[in-house]
Structures are given as C-alpha cells and as structure tokens.
Scaffold this motif. Sequence first.
Motif, PDB file in Angstrom:
ATOM      1  N   ASN A  90       5.274   5.923   1.191  1.00  0.00           N
ATOM      2  CA  ASN A  90       3.891   6.377   1.115  1.00  0.00           C
ATOM      3  C   ASN A  90       2.962   5.688   2.102  1.00  0.00           C
ATOM      4  O   ASN A  90       1.876   6.172   2.374  1.00  0.00           O
ATOM      5  CB  ASN A  90       3.347   6.194  -0.303  1.00  0.00           C
ATOM      6  CG  ASN A  90       1.984   6.830  -0.482  1.00  0.00           C
ATOM      7  OD1 ASN A  90       1.828   8.018  -0.244  1.00  0.00           O
ATOM      8  ND2 ASN A  90       1.000   6.033  -0.861  1.00  0.00           N
ATOM      9  N   HIS A  91       3.365   4.535   2.633  1.00  0.00           N
ATOM     10  CA  HIS A  91       2.489   3.847   3.581  1.00  0.00           C
ATOM     11  C   HIS A  91       3.325   3.184   4.670  1.00  0.00           C
ATOM     12  O   HIS A  91       4.546   3.080   4.570  1.00  0.00           O
ATOM     13  CB  HIS A  91       1.610   2.802   2.872  1.00  0.00           C
ATOM     14  CG  HIS A  91       2.375   1.612   2.355  1.00  0.00           C
ATOM     15  ND1 HIS A  91       2.843   0.603   3.169  1.00  0.00           N
ATOM     16  CD2 HIS A  91       2.722   1.269   1.092  1.00  0.00           C
ATOM     17  CE1 HIS A  91       3.459  -0.301   2.447  1.00  0.00           C
ATOM     18  NE2 HIS A  91       3.400   0.079   1.181  1.00  0.00           N
ATOM     19  N   TYR A 117      -0.593   9.211   9.740  1.00  0.00           N
ATOM     20  CA  TYR A 117      -1.155   8.473   8.623  1.00  0.00           C
ATOM     21  C   TYR A 117      -2.674   8.528   8.669  1.00  0.00           C
ATOM     22  O   TYR A 117      -3.290   8.611   9.722  1.00  0.00           O
ATOM     23  CB  TYR A 117      -0.701   7.002   8.655  1.00  0.00           C
ATOM     24  CG  TYR A 117       0.750   6.844   8.268  1.00  0.00           C
ATOM     25  CD1 TYR A 117       1.114   6.508   6.973  1.00  0.00           C
ATOM     26  CD2 TYR A 117       1.769   7.062   9.192  1.00  0.00           C
ATOM     27  CE1 TYR A 117       2.442   6.381   6.601  1.00  0.00           C
ATOM     28  CE2 TYR A 117       3.098   6.939   8.838  1.00  0.00           C
ATOM     29  CZ  TYR A 117       3.425   6.588   7.535  1.00  0.00           C
ATOM     30  OH  TYR A 117       4.731   6.472   7.180  1.00  0.00           O
ATOM     31  N   GLU A 135      -6.634   3.567   1.375  1.00  0.00           N
ATOM     32  CA  GLU A 135      -5.525   2.669   1.649  1.00  0.00           C
ATOM     33  C   GLU A 135      -5.484   1.477   0.700  1.00  0.00           C
ATOM     34  O   GLU A 135      -6.496   1.060   0.148  1.00  0.00           O
ATOM     35  CB  GLU A 135      -5.635   2.116   3.076  1.00  0.00           C
ATOM     36  CG  GLU A 135      -5.497   3.148   4.158  1.00  0.00           C
ATOM     37  CD  GLU A 135      -5.700   2.526   5.537  1.00  0.00           C
ATOM     38  OE1 GLU A 135      -6.059   1.335   5.595  1.00  0.00           O
ATOM     39  OE2 GLU A 135      -5.522   3.230   6.524  1.00  0.00           O
ATOM     40  N   ASP A 141      -1.745   4.879   4.938  1.00  0.00           N
ATOM     41  CA  ASP A 141      -0.935   5.718   4.062  1.00  0.00           C
ATOM     42  C   ASP A 141      -0.808   7.131   4.629  1.00  0.00           C
ATOM     43  O   ASP A 141      -1.431   7.484   5.619  1.00  0.00           O
ATOM     44  CB  ASP A 141      -1.479   5.735   2.628  1.00  0.00           C
ATOM     45  CG  ASP A 141      -2.918   6.222   2.553  1.00  0.00           C
ATOM     46  OD1 ASP A 141      -3.406   6.777   3.549  1.00  0.00           O
ATOM     47  OD2 ASP A 141      -3.546   6.038   1.506  1.00  0.00           O
TER      48      ASP A 141
END
Length: 418
Positions: A90-91, A117, A135, A141
């Motif tokens: 996810n990040h 992102y 974030e 993210d």
Amino acid sequence: MHHRIRSTLPWSSVASECTNVLGPKGFGGVQVSPPQEHVVLPGQNYPWWQDYQPVSYQLVSRRGDRAAFAAMVQTWHGAGVKVYVDAVVNHTAGGASTGPGSAGSIYTHYSYPTVPYGYDDIRSWTDRWEVQNCELVDLADLKTESASVRGNLANLNNLANSMLLSSAQAVAFVDNHDTQRNGRARLTYKDGATQVSCGNGWVCEHRWRTTANLVGFRNAVAGTGVSNWWSNGSSQIAFGRDAKGYVVFNRDGGPLTRTFQTSLPAGTYCDIANGDVNGTTCTGAAYIVSSSGQFTATVPAGGMLALHIGAQMSGGGSGCGTVAVSFAVDAQTVWGENIFVVGNRPELGNWNTSSGVALSAATYPIWRGTVQLPPDVTFEYKYIKKNESGYVIWETGANRVHSTTGSCTVTFNDVWRS
C-alpha cells in the motif's frame, strides 16, 4: 496451528538455521521480512525498518536476490518448515531517502519504477477522510485516484480472496518488530551485516530455551484442554494440559513453593524451561510426579517451569530390560531415496541426520525398522528422506511423541507427512 518466528536474517543464513535448529525443534513456520527492493540507509546503520520502505517489487533485498530466496524456501520445505512472507503493497518509501534501492533502481519521492503514488501526510487521526486518503509518516501511498492503480488493486483483491486462510491457519502475533522497538528488545538484525551467525552480533530469540523448548511443549500437548488450574489470585498461575503437560509461572517478587496437582502419569520429568533433555538425563532440574499426579517445586521470582510427556525420563514400570520399538511408515520415494527415523535419544541419533536409523524397504511402500529403547521413557522422533548425495528432506508437522511404558514390544504405524 504453526509456531512462527519472524526473521530478518540473510536468506542463506535462515536456510541453514531451519535445517539445523528450527526443523528439529518442531517449529512449524517462519515469517520473513518483505523480499522486494527497498531503500538502503547506510547512514543510519541499515535500520530494520528500511525493509518496509519498498521502491519496486523486484525480489532483490539486502537479504539476497530471487534465486537466494527460492533456494531458501526449498530448504525450509525440506526441513518441514513453512514460509510466511510479510509484504508491503500500500505504500513505498518516505521522502528522507533517495536511490538507488537494494536492486539498483533509481527513484525519488513520488517517482518510483513501478506504480504511481499520491501524497499529503495524515495530520488528524480523528479525520476519517485524512486517514483513508493521506500518508502515514511521509510514506507515499498508492495513488488510488489513478485508473491503472485501481485496476491493479482489483487484481490484488482477487489474489487476496484466493489466499484467505482458515482461522486455524491464521497468524496471531505474541510479539513482533513493532512491539520490540524503542529499547524493549532487539531484533535478529545487526548493523546491516549480510553474513553473520547466532552468537556473533545477532539476537536469535528462537534459540532461547524458553522459546525453543516451549515449542516442544506445545507439540507434546497439542489437542488437549486446560486442566488443574491454580492461581494465587495475583501474579502466580499454574495449569495442566490434561495428561500431557504442566506449567507454572511466577511473576511475583518472591519464590513460589507449592505442591502442584497434575494429571501427568507417574514418573520423573525434566523441567524443559530451565534445562534440556540429554539422552536419558536432564541438564537442568528434574521433578518426580507421584502416582497421585503431584509434585513439589520452588519456582524463583520471575521464573517458570514446564513438564511434558516428551521430557519424561522414567515412570510406569514395564518390567523389561529394553523395549523393542518397531517403526512402520507409509512413504513414497523416488529412485535413490531411503527413509530414516531420527529422534531425541542416542539410539535415534539425537536429531543428527547422519546418525538416524535406516528403515528397510522390503515391504515398500511401508518402511520398517526396530530399535531397542529403555523402558518407561517418552521420546520424540520424525522421519526423513535422504538420497545418495546426502540431501535430506524432513517430514512436516510437529515431532511425533510416544513412550515405552507398559510393554516390552511396541509398534508405531505412521504415514509420511508431506
């Protein structure tokens, strides 16, 4: 259920550890840190959390490359140990780092080799929109407003659905890399070194007696219920697991002396929390459980003790000088492979795969062999496959536990666990 440890060791080091320690001790699985390319921070002594700041999804980290990872997984499976992979999807990395990454990728904040992102840090944890869209501590993210990202997320969701585990297979953490920070404890990672070993700058918690031997306790009592509960109402407890084990915990500031009631068979047991089983003796304290299931012990302040049938040295009374223990295992092999039985006694090689007892294939696929063991002892064992070059494959699952109490001959009919 599997016992699991989390490892940040190099892939090659973990592979050796599984073969020599984790498999024989009965660990069911190991969880590893994310294997994808991540930031590299030599100026901060390669902190453990750099593994959790990915810059691409190439399988090249400071632990090793894709080939090393694949070889490690194969070795683990050969030792009967499963692999659980931590992943970050996810990040990616925060703005404090710049490339190249562990695989050589060039990147900058919000510009990475794989996916787009978004940005803007979470400032108010009570604001639902911020928590869902901003974030975590500057970690860029996924840009979910992008159509391509949403498409990939849909694919990822389909993958996740296909990988759902039953409750019996799910991981429940007792401790992890987050709770071990800020001086509470140390991880098995040392200053970014890439080839080190236990006792050489690494904290190998899985080798601690209270970790490794309690895995054996869990395996010995698997499937039983809690029995003979006792508590002082505060910081001292004791309980049994039916007729398979008994533990005492003393978190008080002074010693605990008491006669404990158990459901264990009469006999002499090693306290595996404070010593090891060494053939027919204990390296630590031993306790005699009476025919009524009682024993008396003093547990020091902050201490514990643990007894289980896999660490029973004597008891019962069969009247035999030795017991003829016959093993019969249904196991499919390929040309050049043979089946051996190894265990925690000298007669079974003391877990040394070079000293295991060879079984006969005369009644293939049932492999058979007989070993003379002392009477009234409980022992652990597993089957292994070994080819002509010496390559070893351990069967999976917990150590098998049996005893020689009550008869001068005994046969164990087993099926190879793959």
